[in-house]
Design a protein around this motif. Structure first.
Motif, PDB file in Angstrom:
ATOM      1  N   ALA A 210      64.604  17.763   6.300  1.00  0.00           N
ATOM      2  CA  ALA A 210      63.340  18.275   6.156  1.00  0.00           C
ATOM      3  C   ALA A 210      63.038  18.954   7.105  1.00  0.00           C
ATOM      4  O   ALA A 210      63.870  19.271   8.300  1.00  0.00           O
ATOM      5  CB  ALA A 210      62.485  17.155   6.250  1.00  0.00           C
ATOM      6  N   MET A 211      62.085  20.057   6.984  1.00  0.00           N
ATOM      7  CA  MET A 211      61.389  21.023   8.030  1.00  0.00           C
ATOM      8  C   MET A 211      60.568  20.321   8.860  1.00  0.00           C
ATOM      9  O   MET A 211      59.522  19.871   8.277  1.00  0.00           O
ATOM     10  CB  MET A 211      60.805  22.169   7.412  1.00  0.00           C
ATOM     11  N   VAL A 212      60.647  19.949  10.081  1.00  0.00           N
ATOM     12  CA  VAL A 212      59.818  19.261  11.160  1.00  0.00           C
ATOM     13  C   VAL A 212      59.033  20.079  12.035  1.00  0.00           C
ATOM     14  O   VAL A 212      59.649  20.932  12.574  1.00  0.00           O
ATOM     15  CB  VAL A 212      60.667  18.065  11.691  1.00  0.00           C
ATOM     16  N   ILE A 213      57.652  19.852  11.794  1.00  0.00           N
ATOM     17  CA  ILE A 213      56.747  20.666  12.567  1.00  0.00           C
ATOM     18  C   ILE A 213      55.798  19.604  13.382  1.00  0.00           C
ATOM     19  O   ILE A 213      55.489  18.739  12.868  1.00  0.00           O
ATOM     20  CB  ILE A 213      55.822  21.501  11.807  1.00  0.00           C
ATOM     21  N   SER A 214      55.826  19.715  14.562  1.00  0.00           N
ATOM     22  CA  SER A 214      54.978  18.900  15.378  1.00  0.00           C
ATOM     23  C   SER A 214      53.598  19.688  15.920  1.00  0.00           C
ATOM     24  O   SER A 214      53.406  20.854  16.178  1.00  0.00           O
ATOM     25  CB  SER A 214      55.690  18.614  16.884  1.00  0.00           C
ATOM     26  N   TYR A 215      52.507  19.053  15.379  1.00  0.00           N
ATOM     27  CA  TYR A 215      51.272  19.435  15.673  1.00  0.00           C
ATOM     28  C   TYR A 215      50.229  18.720  16.130  1.00  0.00           C
ATOM     29  O   TYR A 215      50.040  17.313  15.606  1.00  0.00           O
ATOM     30  CB  TYR A 215      51.009  19.932  14.150  1.00  0.00           C
ATOM     31  N   GLY A 216      49.398  18.882  17.108  1.00  0.00           N
ATOM     32  CA  GLY A 216      48.195  18.006  17.563  1.00  0.00           C
ATOM     33  C   GLY A 216      48.968  16.957  18.338  1.00  0.00           C
ATOM     34  O   GLY A 216      49.854  16.395  18.377  1.00  0.00           O
ATOM     35  N   SER A 217      47.853  15.849  18.736  1.00  0.00           N
ATOM     36  CA  SER A 217      48.165  14.974  19.571  1.00  0.00           C
ATOM     37  C   SER A 217      47.789  13.686  18.845  1.00  0.00           C
ATOM     38  O   SER A 217      48.517  12.582  19.316  1.00  0.00           O
ATOM     39  CB  SER A 217      47.221  14.905  20.863  1.00  0.00           C
ATOM     40  N   THR A 218      47.260  13.526  17.746  1.00  0.00           N
ATOM     41  CA  THR A 218      47.164  12.400  17.115  1.00  0.00           C
ATOM     42  C   THR A 218      47.694  12.610  15.803  1.00  0.00           C
ATOM     43  O   THR A 218      47.692  13.574  14.965  1.00  0.00           O
ATOM     44  CB  THR A 218      45.791  11.980  17.083  1.00  0.00           C
ATOM     45  N   SER A 219      47.780  11.325  14.972  1.00  0.00           N
ATOM     46  CA  SER A 219      48.066  11.462  13.425  1.00  0.00           C
ATOM     47  C   SER A 219      46.925  12.011  12.510  1.00  0.00           C
ATOM     48  O   SER A 219      47.174  13.006  11.489  1.00  0.00           O
ATOM     49  CB  SER A 219      48.343   9.932  13.071  1.00  0.00           C
TER      50      SER A 219
END
Length: 503
Positions: A210-219
């Motif tokens: 999968a292409m994983v992108i980290s975004y923001g500090s919370t779910s």
């Protein structure tokens, strides 16, 4: 198999063959292997990454965005069929939302992509006076029963939706199942995760392809961003809900249990977060044999279904205090009207178990079944260990073990805590004189009682009244509760100043 069933499956074969010949399906030639070694290549075309940000995401690094998307549209759940009033005195009954035909169709569709998990006789059966059969759903490739519903949901998408790709957010069993099977079906899949997600978990999604992108500090940040991307770019945002396809996929567990355990008396199903597993399993079991009991198990800190049944309606805003490390983000989940109606009609009993009972059940799994499960997967057995199902004594009972996705460090902490709760690890303090041999005598007593000394701490007392005395704290491990009680009696008789520390 009768003629009607043969005709039903022959029609399904024609439809499924047509869908398998499409570009979005890779399960063509029999069962798939249990995964590939190493990381699989992502199916995302480089030019499509312009929707997510800069091109430095291609090198595998994680870029964290702190912006927050507000005002994103919410995904609405499917409404149940309406009741149509024909006359003043006659009401047409509401059609059943989940039919057994849907579950059997799901079982036929996913049989080449989902392994048939074993339902084996448990070594704990004689200890608790019933025949316990464990349906080991934790043996799926992603370690969760959610693979059944996710795979059938993905194969039910149109070719256009499969071509564009899907998006999931937050780290949960459902997201892992979607990521794995979407790649197997050659469907582009994007995973939006908050920056608080651990690196080993992110690596799992990347290894799936999968292409994983980290975004923001919370779910919440990652979920809102995923919805925004889905709306702006035509991707399909998937989250665990109560759609008919998803429930039908989960209901295949009930079909397998009924086939694997003849003369079944009861099925115990964990119910935490979304309640699709309980509703789907109950729909299958009750259709095959209405006399089989279906029992749902909830965590004591968040008994959403139990309270909803008392108020005769799904509770939207329930205040609970579940341990988030053990049960995930249960407080962010809700109970849909369709799932509630199925549970109300088909589930015979719903009970809640404490966190302590679930931890002890995890310990029993490791000792007697040689397997590691998480607290959600252990809830069914926890209800039996806690003595909350006395009516099942002498009966043949199937217990669904739903998942085993827990980080190694957390598993170690749970085992340590469970040993204390099971009265097998104890801690006490005692005052000794500073005379030669006093410490040796205490250790000799522990040795003669055949207990294992885990830790010892020797401190000199500083108070005036405790002059020439020392305080010794010991942590010991015993075989069982009987030996623990005998040790307490022996030490109390020899050392009146002994103090047993609370659990």
């Amino acid at each position: 198999m009768n003629f009607a069933a043969q005709l039903f499956y022959s029609n399904l074969t024609v439809k499924i063959k047509a869908s398998q010949d499409s570009p979005g399906c890779s399960y063509k030639c029999g069962p798939v292997s249990n995964g590939t070694v190493g990381r699989r290549p992502t199916l995302i075309e480089p030019e499509r990454l312009k929707d997510f940000g800069e091109e430095d995401l291609l090198n595998g690094d994680v870029k964290v965005y702190d912006t927050k998307v507000v005002g994103a549209p919410e995904i609405m759940l499917m409404d149940p069929p309406k009741i149509r009033r024909v006359s003043e005195f006659r009401i047409v009954a509401r059609p059943q939302y989940l039919r057994f035909e849907d579950i059997s169709a799901a079982a036929f569709r996913i049989q080449s992509g989902i392994q048939k998990t074993p339902c084996t006789y448990s070594r704990l059966s004689k200890q608790y006076g019933m025949e316990i059969y464990l349906k080991k759903e934790q043996l799926h490739y992603t370690g969760s029963v959610k693979e059944r519903g996710a795979l059938y949901l993905l194969t039910s998408l149109t070719q256009e939706q499969q071509r564009k790709g899907v998006i999931v957010a937050t780290d949960c069993n459902f997201s892992m199942a979607v990521a794995h099977h979407a790649v197997e079906l050659k469907i582009p899949v994007f995973v939006i995760m908050p920056s608080c997600c651990s690196s080993p978990r992110l690596r799992i999604y990347r290894d799936y392809g999968a292409m994983v992108i980290s975004y923001g500090s919370t779910s919440h940040d990652s979920q809102n961003h995923a919805r925004h991307l889905a709306k702006e770019n035509g991707y399909l945002y998937l989250e665990e809900d109560e759609s008919a396809a998803y429930l039908a996929g989960l209901g295949t567990v009930g079909m397998e249990i009924y086939e694997q355990v003849p003369k079944l008396d009861a099925v115990v199903v964990p119910a935490a977060g979304q309640y699709g597993l309980l509703a789907g399993t109950a729909a299958a079991i009750k259709h095959l044999n209405s006399r089989v009991l279906v029992i749902g198990i909830e965590p004591e800190g968040f008994p959403l279904l139990l309270q909803s049944l008392k108020t005769d309606g799904p509770i939207k805003d329930m205040h609970g205090n579940p341990n988030k490390k053990l049960y995930g983000d249960l407080m962010e989940r809700s109970l849909g009207i369709n799932t509630f109606q199925l549970a109300k009609k088909l589930v015979d009993k719903v009970i809640s178990v404490s966190e302590e009972d679930s931890l002890v059940a995890m310990l029993r799994f490791q000792e007697f079944e040689r397997s590691t499960v998480d607290t959600e997967g252990a809830m069914g057995l926890a209800a039996i260990l806690a003595g909350q199902l006395p009516e099942l004594r002498g009966k043949k009972v199937a217990v669904v073990v739903s998942s085993a996705n827990m980080e190694l460090e957390l598993v170690r902490q749970c085992v340590d805590r469970a040993l204390v709760l099971d009265d097998r690890v104890s801690k006490f303090s005692v005052q000794l004189g500073e005379w030669p041999g006093d410490m040796a005598k205490l250790l000799d007593v522990l040795s003669r009682e055949d207990v294992r000394l885990l830790d010892v701490c020797h401190r000199r007392q500083s108070g005036k009244s405790d002059l020439f005395k020392a305080k010794v704290e010991c942590v010991v491990e015993t075989r069982d509760k009987t030996q623990s009680a005998q040790l307490r009696k022996t030490l109390s008789e020899r050392y009146p100043s002994i103090c047993w520390l609370d659990r």
